[in-house]
Design an enzyme around this catalytic site. Sequence first.
Site, PDB file in Angstrom:
ATOM      1  N   LYS A 260       0.750  -1.209  -0.066  1.00 23.73           N
ATOM      2  CA  LYS A 260       0.048   0.047  -0.054  1.00 23.73           C
ATOM      3  C   LYS A 260       0.937   1.356   0.013  1.00 23.73           C
ATOM      4  CE  LYS A 260      -3.795  -0.010   2.407  1.00 23.73           C
ATOM      5  NZ  LYS A 260      -4.881   0.104   3.436  1.00 23.73           N
TER       6      LYS A 260
ATOM      7  N   GLU B 299       9.500  -5.930   4.361  1.00 17.86           N
ATOM      8  CA  GLU B 299       9.843  -7.060   3.910  1.00 17.86           C
ATOM      9  C   GLU B 299       9.723  -7.128   2.533  1.00 17.86           C
ATOM     10  OE1 GLU B 299       7.939  -8.051   7.987  1.00 17.86           O
ATOM     11  OE2 GLU B 299       7.622  -6.740   6.403  1.00 17.86           O
TER      12      GLU B 299
ATOM     13  N   GLY C  30      -5.646  -4.863   4.537  1.00 16.84           N
ATOM     14  CA  GLY C  30      -4.593  -5.576   4.362  1.00 16.84           C
ATOM     15  C   GLY C  30      -5.236  -6.864   3.955  1.00 16.84           C
ATOM     16  N   ARG C  31      -5.748  -7.681   5.195  1.00 19.00           N
ATOM     17  CA  ARG C  31      -6.311  -9.090   5.143  1.00 19.00           C
ATOM     18  C   ARG C  31      -7.697  -9.045   4.596  1.00 19.00           C
ATOM     19  NH1 ARG C  31      -5.831  -6.709  10.058  1.00 19.00           N
ATOM     20  NH2 ARG C  31      -7.492  -6.430  11.381  1.00 19.00           N
TER      21      ARG C  31
ATOM     22  N   GLU D  59      -5.420 -11.826  13.447  1.00 19.27           N
ATOM     23  CA  GLU D  59      -4.960 -10.590  13.305  1.00 19.27           C
ATOM     24  C   GLU D  59      -6.379  -9.540  13.464  1.00 19.27           C
ATOM     25  OE1 GLU D  59      -1.730  -9.175  10.748  1.00 19.27           O
ATOM     26  OE2 GLU D  59      -3.256  -8.634   9.613  1.00 19.27           O
TER      27      GLU D  59
ATOM     28  N   HIS E 286      -3.754 -38.245   9.753  1.00 14.57           N
ATOM     29  CA  HIS E 286      -2.752 -39.026   9.944  1.00 14.57           C
ATOM     30  C   HIS E 286      -1.632 -38.256  10.651  1.00 14.57           C
ATOM     31  CE1 HIS E 286      -3.697 -42.582   7.725  1.00 14.57           C
ATOM     32  NE2 HIS E 286      -4.353 -41.818   7.077  1.00 14.57           N
TER      33      HIS E 286
ATOM     34  N   LYS F  52       7.679  -4.172  14.389  1.00 12.05           N
ATOM     35  CA  LYS F  52       8.305  -3.565  13.401  1.00 12.05           C
ATOM     36  C   LYS F  52       9.367  -2.604  13.894  1.00 12.05           C
ATOM     37  CE  LYS F  52       4.676  -4.168   9.841  1.00 12.05           C
ATOM     38  NZ  LYS F  52       3.594  -3.608   9.139  1.00 12.05           N
TER      39      LYS F  52
END
Length: 556
Positions: free
Chosen positions: A206, A212, A267-268, A353, A384, A512
Amino acid sequence: MNDLIESTAWLKLKEHYETIKDVHMRDLFAEEPQRFEAFSASLNDILLDYSKNRVTDETMELLFALARQANVEEWRDNMLAGMAINSTENRSVLHMALRNRSNKPIRVDGRNVMPKVKAVLAHMRDFSEQVRSGEWHGYNGDRIKSIVNIGIGGSDLGPHVVCESMKPFAQRGLKAYFVSNADATHLVETLKQVEPESTLFVIASKTFTTQETMLNAYSARKWFMDLVGNEKAIEKHFVAVTTNIELAGKFGINEANIFEFWDWVGGRYSLWSSVGLTIALYLGMDHFESLLEGAYDMDQHFQNAPLEENIPVILALLGIWYNNFFDAQSHAIMPYSQYLERLPDYLQQLDMESNGKTIDRKGHRVNYLTGPIIWGQSGTNGQHAFFQLLHQGTKPVPADFLIPALSQNPLGLHHRVLFSNCLAQTKALMLGKKYAEAVDEMKHQGFDKKTIEEVIQHKVFDGNKPTNTIIFERLTPKTLGSILAMYEHKVFVQGIIWNINSYDQWGVEYGKVLAGQIQKDLSKPGDVENHDSSTNGLINYRKRVYFDEIEKSGVD
């Protein structure tokens, strides 16, 4: 002190819990043969069966009363009206506008946002069709064969889960890759699989400053330049999804290849926006719009269906029932579809979040459990791996099982076996196995009395483990859109009832800031002493190892 747990609806549920906590679902099914019809809901081809839950009609009535006490419908309408329900950031929450398939205006600060939304969709269609048709090509004329999405969080997980889930709809000869981790390995191993002449990088940030994302973006740019050596070629191989046109331009991206989105897109929740550009490139814009249509159908259902028939509301209330009254601190997502393998990862961010909060909307610390731990794996692999704990462990784990009725890859008995396992697990989790049943089973298998006595207790398990089964005709872009929107609305309802803001993430932001401080300390010579002893020790250890390596190699 928050007054939720002292409210009338909550206290009635607490009282009801005492009367039902020891009731077994075996008995509920025996008393109500039509339980499936009574406790199921549907939308289009999606069927939710919630009959295998520790609930009665009275339970659900009390849970719906809790939702009404929390004014869920009013909050939903406020969100749709563009009100700034993200109070700590004073922002609207309008991801539903991104998939609004009607001509109805949706306003933020009095302005209809739909013309801009439609303009971005048109931009995405034009660009994706150019790339997919070969009209858009690399700097030397090669057709684009690889798309590398560089983002993190919602800018990675959203497009990633859709592209992975929708592989049958992808264009032949086109591959999508996703890079998010700051670990160089993620980028390096991806770049080994692509060629610069036929690769398009989509940088999704954005602000165009996400650490990152930009670390990976600039490393990818350097890789490209080292191989190609042509600065002008950047324009043909890098595009951006961002609000920061200036920084994207400095990176070398042509302004015509910058795709806009807005601060009212969290964002999500951003896969529905231009962050979905990689989806449009990989699947085609028609399939991306089918995804939007499926989400819109669920939006309309959430907005208009009575609470008692409202799938996201029902799922939300069941989650609160177990989280807050049965102390179930996690919730499992079990997709019986290999294409949905990444769905648990996506829902982890969406839920944890959003609702992993200890402070309510009024700034008070809550005195009740909020968001659960979300986890899971695709079936039958999970059977399993960890289903033993679900069946006989000491921790209550409600679970959602998702499965298509029809496979995208019909092959022999595969889907019949998969489907049988899915239903068998939910049945076994509900029924359990009584002592007498276990004894009869062992006798039938020919075990002697002594052996039975030695092992019989290990063969008994309680059952009464709650599950929801979400079945749909087949996994298509439209159905996937509905499923993702369904979970979004579930999270919203739970946040409203818990009286928390589901749309900020200040805990993430703090980390951050600290990372920036530590990064500076790692670059300085000598030991540091300005942190706690643990952090100091770990920094100093890494510095000794790093600088010893530099000294040995002679390379910085």
